[in-house]
Write a protein that holds these residues in place. Structure first.
Motif, short mmCIF file in Angstrom:
data_model
loop_
_atom_site.label_atom_id
_atom_site.label_comp_id
_atom_site.label_asym_id
_atom_site.label_seq_id
_atom_site.Cartn_x
_atom_site.Cartn_y
_atom_site.Cartn_z
N LYS A 146 4.02 5.29 -4.98
CA LYS A 146 4.10 6.14 -6.45
C LYS A 146 5.57 5.83 -6.26
CE LYS A 146 0.54 8.06 -8.66
NZ LYS A 146 -0.14 9.05 -9.50
N LYS A 147 6.27 4.73 -5.69
CA LYS A 147 7.30 3.82 -5.97
C LYS A 147 7.50 2.85 -6.53
CE LYS A 147 10.35 3.41 -1.52
NZ LYS A 147 10.79 2.76 -0.22
N ARG A 148 8.58 2.63 -6.50
CA ARG A 148 8.89 1.04 -7.79
C ARG A 148 10.08 -0.11 -6.85
NH1 ARG A 148 10.67 2.65 -13.61
NH2 ARG A 148 9.50 4.50 -13.92
N LEU A 149 8.85 -0.93 -7.29
CA LEU A 149 8.78 -2.87 -6.75
C LEU A 149 10.56 -2.74 -6.87
CD1 LEU A 149 5.90 -4.49 -7.46
CD2 LEU A 149 6.28 -3.88 -5.16
N GLY A 150 11.43 -3.24 -6.39
CA GLY A 150 12.42 -3.75 -6.95
C GLY A 150 12.32 -4.74 -8.05
N PRO A 151 13.57 -5.29 -8.76
CA PRO A 151 13.54 -6.00 -9.75
C PRO A 151 13.14 -7.48 -9.92
CG PRO A 151 16.26 -5.23 -9.53
CD PRO A 151 15.07 -4.75 -8.27
N ARG A 186 0.39 -1.06 0.33
CA ARG A 186 -0.33 -0.04 0.13
C ARG A 186 0.94 1.29 0.05
NH1 ARG A 186 -3.15 -1.15 3.26
NH2 ARG A 186 -2.52 -1.18 5.25
N THR A 187 2.13 1.26 1.20
CA THR A 187 2.35 2.18 1.32
C THR A 187 3.74 2.51 -0.27
OG1 THR A 187 3.07 1.86 2.84
CG2 THR A 187 4.71 3.45 2.28
N TYR A 188 4.08 1.14 -0.86
CA TYR A 188 4.69 1.53 -2.96
C TYR A 188 3.29 2.56 -3.40
CZ TYR A 188 9.22 -0.69 -2.07
OH TYR A 188 10.22 -0.97 -1.68
N ARG A 189 2.50 1.95 -3.56
CA ARG A 189 1.51 2.10 -4.37
C ARG A 189 0.86 3.75 -4.75
NH1 ARG A 189 -3.99 -1.29 -4.73
NH2 ARG A 189 -4.70 0.22 -2.99
N GLN A 190 0.92 4.04 -2.78
CA GLN A 190 0.72 5.92 -2.34
C GLN A 190 1.81 6.51 -3.01
OE1 GLN A 190 -0.42 5.23 1.72
NE2 GLN A 190 -2.65 4.73 1.64
#
Length: 97
Positions: A24-29, A18-22
């Motif tokens: 707009k952070k990218r996931l690791g490879p 949820r934090t990544y989405r809010q």
């Protein structure tokens, strides 16, 4: 998949996702590759099984071609996703053994 299931497959928490989405952070490879493979599997499964609910039922039941393991249990790794995708492909071509 539900958010908690996706978080488990990615070895993280729903709060982190949820934090990544809010933010707009990218996931690791590795996580990004896994998500892309899961999306491709979902498209392939919907095509073969005819609907998302039918695919979901199949993912939850032991599959003969996967050593009687539920396909969902194999989706934690990239290699496991490939095994499940190969099984869906075999089903699409009528090869159940």
């Amino acid at each position: 998949l539900h958010a908690d299931e996706l978080a488990n497959l990615l070895h993280t928490t729903t709060k982190t996702l949820r934090t990544y989405r809010q933010a707009k952070k990218r996931l690791g490879p590795a996580a990004s590759e896994q998500v892309l493979k899961l999306l491709a599997l979902a498209r392939q499964g919907e095509e073969v099984f005819g609907s998302t609910p039918a695919l979901r039922r199949w993912l939850d039941k032991p599959a003969y071609g996967l050593d009687n393991q539920p396909p969902l249990a194999l989706l934690e790794t990239s290699g496991g996703i490939d095994l499940v995708a190969d099984e869906v492909d075999r089903i699409a071509h009528g090869d159940f053994a």
